[in-house]
Design a protein around this motif. Sequence first.
Motif, PDB file in Angstrom:
ATOM      1  N   LYS A 144      -7.058  -5.551  -2.572  1.00  0.00           N
ATOM      2  CA  LYS A 144      -8.018  -4.361  -2.174  1.00  0.00           C
ATOM      3  C   LYS A 144      -7.432  -3.212  -1.253  1.00  0.00           C
ATOM      4  CE  LYS A 144     -12.541  -3.104  -2.107  1.00  0.00           C
ATOM      5  NZ  LYS A 144     -13.226  -2.951  -3.377  1.00  0.00           N
ATOM      6  N   ASP A 145      -6.692  -3.643  -0.145  1.00  0.00           N
ATOM      7  CA  ASP A 145      -5.741  -2.833   0.571  1.00  0.00           C
ATOM      8  C   ASP A 145      -4.830  -2.112   0.058  1.00  0.00           C
ATOM      9  OD1 ASP A 145      -5.373  -2.006   3.461  1.00  0.00           O
ATOM     10  OD2 ASP A 145      -3.307  -3.001   2.886  1.00  0.00           O
ATOM     11  N   ALA A 146      -3.982  -2.599  -0.930  1.00  0.00           N
ATOM     12  CA  ALA A 146      -3.064  -2.202  -1.795  1.00  0.00           C
ATOM     13  C   ALA A 146      -3.371  -1.408  -2.841  1.00  0.00           C
ATOM     14  CB  ALA A 146      -1.926  -3.018  -1.938  1.00  0.00           C
ATOM     15  N   GLY A 147      -4.551  -1.607  -3.419  1.00  0.00           N
ATOM     16  CA  GLY A 147      -5.044  -0.943  -4.603  1.00  0.00           C
ATOM     17  C   GLY A 147      -4.525  -1.680  -5.857  1.00  0.00           C
ATOM     18  N   LEU A 148      -4.296  -2.987  -5.589  1.00  0.00           N
ATOM     19  CA  LEU A 148      -3.664  -3.690  -6.907  1.00  0.00           C
ATOM     20  C   LEU A 148      -4.983  -4.558  -7.392  1.00  0.00           C
ATOM     21  CD1 LEU A 148      -0.061  -4.635  -5.229  1.00  0.00           C
ATOM     22  CD2 LEU A 148      -0.462  -2.926  -7.119  1.00  0.00           C
ATOM     23  N   ILE A 192      -7.228 -14.200   1.572  1.00  0.00           N
ATOM     24  CA  ILE A 192      -6.352 -13.381   2.062  1.00  0.00           C
ATOM     25  C   ILE A 192      -5.720 -12.155   1.034  1.00  0.00           C
ATOM     26  CG2 ILE A 192      -3.942 -12.997   3.511  1.00  0.00           C
ATOM     27  CD1 ILE A 192      -6.208 -13.630   5.254  1.00  0.00           C
ATOM     28  N   LEU A 193      -5.208 -13.138  -0.228  1.00  0.00           N
ATOM     29  CA  LEU A 193      -4.799 -12.139  -1.312  1.00  0.00           C
ATOM     30  C   LEU A 193      -5.750 -11.178  -1.757  1.00  0.00           C
ATOM     31  CD1 LEU A 193      -2.904 -15.073  -3.440  1.00  0.00           C
ATOM     32  CD2 LEU A 193      -1.953 -13.214  -1.768  1.00  0.00           C
ATOM     33  N   GLY A 194      -7.020 -11.630  -1.869  1.00  0.00           N
ATOM     34  CA  GLY A 194      -8.074 -10.555  -2.128  1.00  0.00           C
ATOM     35  C   GLY A 194      -7.998  -9.284  -1.278  1.00  0.00           C
ATOM     36  N   LYS A 209       0.631  -1.126   0.007  1.00  0.00           N
ATOM     37  CA  LYS A 209       0.128   0.039   0.055  1.00  0.00           C
ATOM     38  C   LYS A 209       0.850   1.342  -0.029  1.00  0.00           C
ATOM     39  CE  LYS A 209      -4.014   1.997   2.447  1.00  0.00           C
ATOM     40  NZ  LYS A 209      -4.911   1.919   3.566  1.00  0.00           N
ATOM     41  N   ASP A 210       2.031   1.161   0.672  1.00  0.00           N
ATOM     42  CA  ASP A 210       2.927   2.529   0.875  1.00  0.00           C
ATOM     43  C   ASP A 210       3.403   2.850  -0.578  1.00  0.00           C
ATOM     44  OD1 ASP A 210       2.315   2.466   3.498  1.00  0.00           O
ATOM     45  OD2 ASP A 210       4.197   1.523   3.926  1.00  0.00           O
ATOM     46  N   ARG A 211       3.256   1.743  -1.713  1.00  0.00           N
ATOM     47  CA  ARG A 211       3.973   2.406  -2.839  1.00  0.00           C
ATOM     48  C   ARG A 211       3.179   3.538  -3.480  1.00  0.00           C
ATOM     49  NH1 ARG A 211      -0.345   0.530  -5.163  1.00  0.00           N
ATOM     50  NH2 ARG A 211      -0.612   0.203  -7.618  1.00  0.00           N
TER      51      ARG A 211
END
Length: 645
Positions: free
Chosen positions: A380-384, A374-376, A179-181
Amino acid sequence: MSVHLDRFKSIGLIMSKETNVSMDVLENQSSLLDSESDSSGLQERAVWGRKIEYLLSLFGYSVGLGNIWRFPYLCMRNGGGAFLIPFFILLIFCGVPLYFLEVSLGQFTGKSPVIVWSISPLFKGLGWLMMTISFVVAWYYNTVIAWVIYYFVHAFLPKIPWSTCDNWWNTDHCIVSHKDRLTLNKTAVNQNLTGLLFNETDASYQYNSTHDNHSLTYNTAAHEFWQFNVLRRSEGIEHPGSVQWHLVLVLFASWVLTFCCLIKGVRSVGKVVYVTVIFPYILLTVILIRGLTLDGAIDGIIFYLKPDFTKVFNFQVWMEAGMQVFFSLGPAWGGLITMSSYNRFNNKCMKDAWYGTLADGLTSFYAGFVVFSILGFMAKDAGLTMEEISKSASGPGLVFVAYPEALTKLPMPHLWGVLFFLMLITVGVDSQFGMFETVSSGLADRFPKLLNSRKVLTTACLCVFLFVFGIPFTTNGGVYLFQLIDWYASSFCIMFGSFLECIIISWIYGAERYSRDIEMMIGRPIPILMRISWCVVTPIVMLTLFLGSVAIYEPPHSASYTYPDFAIGIGLFFAILPLLPIPIIMVSGLVHSEGTLWQRIKTLTRPDSSWGPNSKRHWQTYKVYDYRGGVVDRIRVNLLGNRHQ
């Protein structure tokens, strides 16, 4: 490693007509029971305390880390839900018959793989192939368990070390998570997630700064903990570096754990599996329930299962499905034969084969929901997109990078970290039990007078030897050695060994003979479909997989590293090593036999005096069925049976 060669004595064998190559009946006389030979007669052997202990051991052996970190990725990459079609077809029509073949073989003889191939002494090297594979894999497999123990211990620390970038091993280009990216630069142009062990899930983010016109690469905190704290890897296998004592310590701990669980052989394993097999399913379910409550979990599961039926017609998909089935079930490793050799003679082992294969296949499928929920959430959390995040969904990178990062975002991350890595430890040691016991029981069966009464000492010495021999995996370059051995050790010999044992049982010994042996044991002959699979379907599939793996062979590599030639030579040596006993023992047997070459071959393809049921009552009256007629009649009888004799 010494090679055991019987002298193929004819003592105790009675020919109903002649003693030449044409025989009617071979009958084991009771005098065999009094034989002093290491390989002849019946010997006292431990048995499972309860049937459930045996079944749990089968489940634990077949269900390993690959079910968690490999199957979901293969399913996603090869058509989602459509991949289940070739997977379960091959599991049922090839996996079950091969599984049953090994389970019944071990139970009928009550012997380990090194001895059991007295059914056709010319191919006794196949037993040493199985033992060699188990020895090599057991040697490096505990390295994975050591890594997991290292994570497990660190999950108890007040500050989870893979959740921050202020540790001594972190670089200036560390970011806490995917997410920090977004906070670095909105023009991130590339994410590189590779698929090799030492470069697994390298979350690399490059961006072009508008004010200084240069690019930088950023890594997540979880990735840097894996690479720079756990592995501390060097630039390549040609730079081994020094021994990393933190890894030596956890490797020692993994072997102490193995020793404690196996100290009394099946008697101790039978008690341990109540925890090590059942507990992972409880933890998987708990993690799945928690995962399904997270935002984005449903998107991950849909991505995992969304079918692409065009992939079903792709030969490569069937290849990968077949390899996953056979590498996961574990035929030709010797573990199934070994564990079944501790069964009671009349155990209904056909049901056991169904239970074991379905447990393996359904666990793989179930683990996919746990992984992709978990990957989903991570996506979602990282916007990927799921395509981007799912590139980390295979291999050790899933359990050592992607999942640890995801768990830090949950409430009570310490609890979830402890539970997750405890689950991996229990799953890992279960698979190790079968491989280790294959080696130790093989040695005990080979040298019964010396080792049968020294089970604890044998286990301890073997653990110490494998621990010391495994120290090179703890060096800076150890991860390169690990991947090299893992890449080659069982890449070709598993399929070839499975093919060979089908040919030996179905055609050289004979499916009809073996069916009658099984009928003596469980009270019913094998079904016709099982015969056809043994004789035709499974050998063709295994030969196809073997030739396919040879055709698509390529050395291990990544975008950032290529193995030098000397390393490839080492890898090829380990690929060939398990196969060497087959021609060596074959040639030795032919040299020490009498008669013309054809007579020697015929003699060595018959069961020797040690072959027979693991039952004193049946041993004294045991007869080997004799085929009548020509080749065509033998083919018909093997495929369809002969109830008139």
